[in-house]
Write a protein that holds these residues in place. Structure first.
Motif, PDB file in Angstrom:
ATOM      1  N   PRO B 335      38.441  55.474  70.937  1.00  0.00           N
ATOM      2  CA  PRO B 335      37.229  55.855  70.211  1.00  0.00           C
ATOM      3  C   PRO B 335      37.229  57.375  70.044  1.00  0.00           C
ATOM      4  CG  PRO B 335      36.700  54.656  72.237  1.00  0.00           C
ATOM      5  CD  PRO B 335      38.145  54.986  72.283  1.00  0.00           C
ATOM      6  N   ILE B 336      36.655  57.854  68.946  1.00  0.00           N
ATOM      7  CA  ILE B 336      36.638  59.305  68.744  1.00  0.00           C
ATOM      8  C   ILE B 336      35.629  59.945  69.703  1.00  0.00           C
ATOM      9  CG2 ILE B 336      37.332  59.162  66.329  1.00  0.00           C
ATOM     10  CD1 ILE B 336      34.416  59.798  65.572  1.00  0.00           C
ATOM     11  N   SER B 337      35.783  61.241  69.895  1.00  0.00           N
ATOM     12  CA  SER B 337      34.862  61.974  70.756  1.00  0.00           C
ATOM     13  C   SER B 337      33.512  62.087  70.060  1.00  0.00           C
ATOM     14  CB  SER B 337      35.440  63.365  71.020  1.00  0.00           C
ATOM     15  OG  SER B 337      34.404  64.269  71.278  1.00  0.00           O
ATOM     16  N   MET B 338      32.452  62.003  70.857  1.00  0.00           N
ATOM     17  CA  MET B 338      31.095  62.070  70.283  1.00  0.00           C
ATOM     18  C   MET B 338      30.542  63.498  70.302  1.00  0.00           C
ATOM     19  SD  MET B 338      29.892  59.094  69.188  1.00  0.00           S
ATOM     20  CE  MET B 338      31.413  59.031  68.315  1.00  0.00           C
ATOM     21  N   GLY B 391      30.741  57.955  62.784  1.00  0.00           N
ATOM     22  CA  GLY B 391      32.035  58.593  62.532  1.00  0.00           C
ATOM     23  C   GLY B 391      32.951  57.776  61.639  1.00  0.00           C
ATOM     24  N   SER B 392      32.570  56.525  61.335  1.00  0.00           N
ATOM     25  CA  SER B 392      33.379  55.744  60.392  1.00  0.00           C
ATOM     26  C   SER B 392      32.779  55.899  58.996  1.00  0.00           C
ATOM     27  CB  SER B 392      33.355  54.258  60.743  1.00  0.00           C
ATOM     28  OG  SER B 392      33.912  54.046  61.999  1.00  0.00           O
ATOM     29  N   ARG B 393      33.569  55.734  57.992  1.00  0.00           N
ATOM     30  CA  ARG B 393      33.151  55.798  56.587  1.00  0.00           C
ATOM     31  C   ARG B 393      32.391  57.090  56.320  1.00  0.00           C
ATOM     32  NH1 ARG B 393      30.066  50.435  55.343  1.00  0.00           N
ATOM     33  NH2 ARG B 393      30.650  50.915  53.214  1.00  0.00           N
ATOM     34  N   CYS B 397      31.174  63.749  55.686  1.00  0.00           N
ATOM     35  CA  CYS B 397      31.300  64.585  56.878  1.00  0.00           C
ATOM     36  C   CYS B 397      32.684  64.413  57.487  1.00  0.00           C
ATOM     37  CB  CYS B 397      30.232  64.237  57.890  1.00  0.00           C
ATOM     38  SG  CYS B 397      30.169  62.480  58.277  1.00  0.00           S
ATOM     39  N   ALA B 398      33.703  64.625  56.660  1.00  0.00           N
ATOM     40  CA  ALA B 398      35.078  64.359  57.108  1.00  0.00           C
ATOM     41  C   ALA B 398      35.469  65.230  58.295  1.00  0.00           C
ATOM     42  CB  ALA B 398      36.045  64.578  55.956  1.00  0.00           C
ATOM     43  N   GLU B 399      34.818  66.399  58.432  1.00  0.00           N
ATOM     44  CA  GLU B 399      35.201  67.258  59.554  1.00  0.00           C
ATOM     45  C   GLU B 399      34.661  66.701  60.875  1.00  0.00           C
ATOM     46  OE1 GLU B 399      31.193  68.455  58.516  1.00  0.00           O
ATOM     47  OE2 GLU B 399      32.935  67.997  57.277  1.00  0.00           O
ATOM     48  N   LYS B 400      33.651  65.824  60.784  1.00  0.00           N
ATOM     49  CA  LYS B 400      33.084  65.229  61.997  1.00  0.00           C
ATOM     50  C   LYS B 400      33.752  63.903  62.331  1.00  0.00           C
ATOM     51  CE  LYS B 400      28.534  65.034  62.596  1.00  0.00           C
ATOM     52  NZ  LYS B 400      27.115  64.947  62.223  1.00  0.00           N
ATOM     53  N   GLY B 401      33.892  63.071  61.328  1.00  0.00           N
ATOM     54  CA  GLY B 401      34.357  61.718  61.596  1.00  0.00           C
ATOM     55  C   GLY B 401      35.557  61.345  60.756  1.00  0.00           C
ATOM     56  N   LYS B 402      35.645  60.073  60.419  1.00  0.00           N
ATOM     57  CA  LYS B 402      36.795  59.541  59.699  1.00  0.00           C
ATOM     58  C   LYS B 402      36.320  58.922  58.387  1.00  0.00           C
ATOM     59  CE  LYS B 402      39.320  60.419  63.260  1.00  0.00           C
ATOM     60  NZ  LYS B 402      40.343  61.462  63.212  1.00  0.00           N
ATOM     61  N   ALA B 497      31.330  54.030  67.972  1.00  0.00           N
ATOM     62  CA  ALA B 497      32.172  55.178  67.617  1.00  0.00           C
ATOM     63  C   ALA B 497      33.383  54.722  66.814  1.00  0.00           C
ATOM     64  CB  ALA B 497      32.629  55.898  68.873  1.00  0.00           C
ATOM     65  N   ALA B 498      33.745  55.513  65.822  1.00  0.00           N
ATOM     66  CA  ALA B 498      34.943  55.215  65.028  1.00  0.00           C
ATOM     67  C   ALA B 498      36.164  55.219  65.947  1.00  0.00           C
ATOM     68  CB  ALA B 498      35.122  56.274  63.953  1.00  0.00           C
ATOM     69  N   ILE B 499      37.201  54.522  65.541  1.00  0.00           N
ATOM     70  CA  ILE B 499      38.419  54.560  66.351  1.00  0.00           C
ATOM     71  C   ILE B 499      39.491  55.355  65.622  1.00  0.00           C
ATOM     72  CG2 ILE B 499      37.910  52.443  67.590  1.00  0.00           C
ATOM     73  CD1 ILE B 499      39.830  50.959  65.812  1.00  0.00           C
ATOM     74  N   GLU B 500      40.296  56.018  66.420  1.00  0.00           N
ATOM     75  CA  GLU B 500      41.375  56.845  65.857  1.00  0.00           C
ATOM     76  C   GLU B 500      42.660  56.528  66.618  1.00  0.00           C
ATOM     77  OE1 GLU B 500      40.396  60.951  66.507  1.00  0.00           O
ATOM     78  OE2 GLU B 500      40.372  60.742  68.674  1.00  0.00           O
ATOM     79  N   PRO B 501      43.821  56.859  66.027  1.00  0.00           N
ATOM     80  CA  PRO B 501      45.075  56.594  66.720  1.00  0.00           C
ATOM     81  C   PRO B 501      45.142  57.408  68.015  1.00  0.00           C
ATOM     82  CG  PRO B 501      45.464  57.221  64.443  1.00  0.00           C
ATOM     83  CD  PRO B 501      44.032  57.477  64.722  1.00  0.00           C
ATOM     84  N   ASP B 502      45.857  56.875  68.991  1.00  0.00           N
ATOM     85  CA  ASP B 502      46.019  57.582  70.252  1.00  0.00           C
ATOM     86  C   ASP B 502      46.698  58.933  70.010  1.00  0.00           C
ATOM     87  OD1 ASP B 502      45.865  57.070  73.300  1.00  0.00           O
ATOM     88  OD2 ASP B 502      47.820  57.997  72.975  1.00  0.00           O
TER      89      ASP B 502
END
Lengths: 145, 664
Positions: B335-338, B391-393, B397-402, B497-502
């Motif tokens: 999960p991405i950092s909050m 943080g998804s979609r 706010c691409a600098e914050k999330g995905k 929270a959005a998920i991101e690659p490890d």
């Protein structure tokens, strides 16, 4: 080249097989338009591009040459694009000395996932070269029809 | 002089819609060396290929130019056709008039003109093509799986069951990955541990599987069939072969205030620990950052209580070298950092948690033994607010999330909401969503049950702010369907929270020379037709390292990756790439410029005798390329000052011919 009184530049794009050529394919898959003045030559890696290829393109009347490779660190062959970066820095500065403006040459990193970047880069580069007009400095007149 | 045949494909209307294919075939028929030129609706079809074969025989063709889709798509197809027609497969060139012409240009005359030029360049190149024969290389019949989550476990099990050796490298002290942390799984609500732990045991006990836990891949060399990999085994200060996993050391360790990463820091663990009861391997690990003995040499209690004598404070990191034929990447997600989402007060209140933390909170083996308690005071909560798409979609706010959809959040939030209402019918549950996305088998039924049977209050809208005030969380949100502002006093807020690659994926991709997309997910060789292969031969993708995935999808992809690996390892020999560098000994002066830039060390030198014009014999140092090691980048060809080095398939004169044809 003048088409109906309008200048259409001739652009040669060298694209590495693994990132940029795939990026160009992705631009196609997503139907992202860019000018047909861009003609792509596939090379295994951007480091395969010999400065003579670029000189030859300008001699034969190309108005701009762009080289696209994988992002630094992402080269399929680990380090090829680092060589490209250094070689082209040298070559472009020499071309500049010969009167081929910096704006006619470019190195761009486009990954296989960046179809949109590929199209945007080509749109931008073509507009930039179009603004400069025809390349007359290095063109070999003997090659003209 | 070559006798060249030109075959222009319509690709239905894909090419023929923007390019006048007949005009292209006509124009190219006048090119020097072209003895036959035609067009056909689908050149890659059986009928199209048969036509190429018949034309080769009829017109005694020596070279073929196919004007069609990208060579990345069908170059291999047409090379096979050429082979079947009795030609060398490398006498084929493709002019890409679909992806790089008809699909990106709208105007027919412009598209046609460009297609003709691209065709001319291909004709000019094929004039200079020479037959090439690939070399053969052996295949090491062992696979490496990087990552020991459900994706890695399933891939390893499937490969091992087919009779091949597999090694799993997992950076954590235990395999199991994210799935081991989950409570229940959607849409069937079976418990994650009940279906995962037997697989963990199976894989650990499998005779063909070795597990390197607490280890990382530190170096990868070589190529498909012959990878040389260095694995770094971190010192765990416990001898794996002696430790019985009894846990006596864990009970006695005096340093008990280390945040427990398995429970995402919601409780503490000792400095020597076993991540969870069903860990595989069930071996203790000392955390050197917190162990008093390792930090200042004072303690040693665990060594005293260990009856097996497994504790070894002097253990060092160990490097293991191994050869592999195939590598599977299964590095998973996080999960991405909050930290950047201050509006939800994640860092201000303990009662604002992420969904993965909620998962631990409802897990019977979690910090609260499965009881739903407020993290701040341990009280029973009465109102829960779930926020989707944190943080998804995030296009704005691409600098914050995905920018992408994390795919699994809608379903696990429905699961969480349902489980809460099932256990605690007195708790009010609100879910704020942008869209509910449930495309999967039994997924929508599951979500409908959450709404209709369990009375979860789904509200289309966004949460603007969460303010912790006097022990409650004031949630300010909008209800878009009723067009009004809502103020809810919640006891807990759960963020999907959005998920991101490890994070380990990026350096690994560099080591493997496998490409990644802009979000650091691994790129597949073809998004539809080769979804489990990376563009780098011999590297395969399994699970969420390729894109967000739920468990059923991950398991199916893991099996697919395994079948590709098995297909590769079942071969005794691999055909190499004949497009490798070679040096013209007559021109080479042995200067070493080529060897200095070669990333593979494929170039060596040998002293060779040359007969001189005066009939004497001179000894000269010349470069020699090892074709089995050369990967064909061509870097050496540019470095060579005398022009002795050239690259088969992309020779200097071939590329110059293309340049000339384009610039004519």
């Amino acid at each position: 080249m003048q088409v109906n009184g309008e200048f259409k530049p001739l652009i040669v794009a060298f694209c590495c097989n693994w990132c940029s050529y795939a990026g160009a394919d992705l631009a196609g898959n997503n139907r992202l338009n860019y000018p047909a003045e861009v003609k792509i030559i596939r090379v295994p890696c951007s480091c395969r591009v010999n400065p003579t290829f670029i000189l030859r393109a300008f001699q034969r009347g190309a108005d701009g040459v762009i080289l696209c490779g994988c992002h630094p660190g992402d080269c399929h062959y680990t380090s090829g694009n680092y060589y490209t970066r250094r070689r082209m820095a040298m070559l472009f500065s020499m071309l500049d000395y010969l009167g081929i403006e910096r704006e006619r040459t470019r190195v761009e990193w486009v990954s296989a996932a960046e179809g949109a970047k590929f199209a945007a880069t080509m749109n931008d580069f073509v507009a930039q070269v179009t603004a400069l007009g025809e390349n007359k400095r290095l063109e070999d007149l003997r090659c003209k029809k | 002089m070559q006798r060249i045949g030109v075959f222009v494909c319509w690709c239905g209307s894909n090419i023929a819609g923007t390019v006048d294919v007949k005009a292209v075939a006509e124009a190219l028929s006048h090119e020097p060396g072209v003895v036959f030129s035609t067009d056909y609706q689908y050149m890659c079809s059986q009928a199209g290929q048969d036509m190429i074969k018949a034309s080769v025989a009829e017109h005694h063709l020596t070279g073929i130019v196919v004007c069609s889709c990208s060579p990345r798509m069908h170059e291999a197809t047409f090379r096979k056709t050429a082979t079947a027609a009795g030609l060398n497969p490398y006498m084929v060139e493709i002019a890409n008039i679909r992806e790089q012409c008809s699909w990106v240009h709208k105007d027919m005359p412009i598209g046609t003109e460009k297609a003709i030029i691209l065709g001319k360049a291909a004709v000019a190149k094929v004039h200079l093509n020479a037959p090439l024969t690939p070399g053969e290389s052996p295949v090491t019949k062992r696979a490496l799986v990087i990552g020991g989550g459900i994706a890695g476990i399933q891939t390893a099990l499937d490969i091992a069951d087919a009779g091949f050796k597999v090694d799993i490298v997992e950076k954590k002290p235990t395999i199991g990955g994210k799935m081991a942390q989950l409570d229940k799984t959607f849409p069937t609500l079976d418990c994650a541990a009940c279906i995962l732990t037997p697989k963990m045991v199976d894989v650990a006990q499998h005779e063909n599987v070795r597990i390197f836990s607490y280890s990382e891949v530190s170096e990868v060399k070589g190529f498909v069939g012959n990878f040389d990999v260095t694995i770094k085994k971190h010192a765990r200060f416990v001898k794996e072969d002696l430790c019985t996993g009894c846990g006596a050391c864990v009970d006695k360790c005096p340093m008990k205030k280390v945040p427990n990463e398995f429970n995402l820091g919601m409780d503490n663990r000792p400095a020597i620990y076993i991540p969870f009861a069903q860990a595989v391997p069930k071996v203790a690990t000392i955390d050197p950052a917190h162990c008093n003995m390792l930090k200042n040499g004072k303690c040693g209690l665990c060594a005293r209580v260990c009856t097996a004598g497994a504790i070894d404070y002097t253990q060092q990191d160990e490097y293991v070298q191994e050869k592999y034929g195939a590598i599977v990447v299964a590095t998973g997600f996080n999960p991405i950092s909050m930290d950047k989402f201050d509006e939800f007060a994640y860092n201000q209140s303990k009662d604002v948690i992420t969904s993965l933390e909620f998962e631990r909170l409802t897990n019977a083996a979690g910090p609260t033994a499965g009881k739903l308690l407020r993290p701040s005071d341990g009280a029973h909560p009465h109102t829960l607010v779930f926020v989707q798409c944190v943080g998804s979609r995030c296009t704005a706010c691409a600098e914050k999330g995905k920018e992408y959809c994390s795919k699994i959040c809608c379903m696990y939030t429905a699961k969480h909401a349902m489980l809460v209402r099932d256990k605690y019918p007195d708790v009010d549950v609100y879910v704020f969503y942008i869209d509910v996305r449930t495309p999967g088998k039994n997924f929508d039924e599951f979500y409908r049950r959450a709404v209709e049977e369990y009375g979860v209050k789904y509200i289309k809208g966004t949460v603007g702010k969460v303010v912790p005030e006097n022990g409650v969380l004031k949630v300010q949100a909008s209800d878009l369907l009723n067009n009004k502002q809502l103020h809810i006093d919640a006891d807990m807020v759960v963020l999907a929270a959005a998920i991101e690659p490890d994070r380990s994926a990026r350096p690994l991709a560099t080591m493997l020379t496998a490409s990644m997309d802009t979000n650091d997910f691994f790129t597949e060789a073809h998004p539809k037709l080769r979804p489990v292969e990376s563009p780098t031969a011999g590297v395969f993708l399994s699970g969420a390292c390729q894109g967000p995935k739920d468990i059923p999808e991950t398991v199916s992809q893991a099996g697919a990756a395994a079948s590709k690996v098995i297909g590769l390892l079942a071969k005794d020999k691999l055909m190499g790439n004949p497009c490798v560098a070679s040096s013209n000994e007559a021109m080479c002066n042995g200067c070493s410029s080529c060897a200095n830039v070669c990333p593979y060390g494929a170039i060596t030198y040998e002293d060779k005798e040359f007969r001189m014009p005066d009939r004497t014999v001179a000894l000269r140092r010349v470069a020699k390329v090892n074709p089995a090691v050369c990967q064909g980048c061509g870097c050496c060809t540019v470095a060579c000052p005398s022009g002795a080095m050239d690259l088969n398939g992309f020779k200097n004169d071939q590329i110059l011919a293309e340049v000339d044809a384009i610039c004519k």
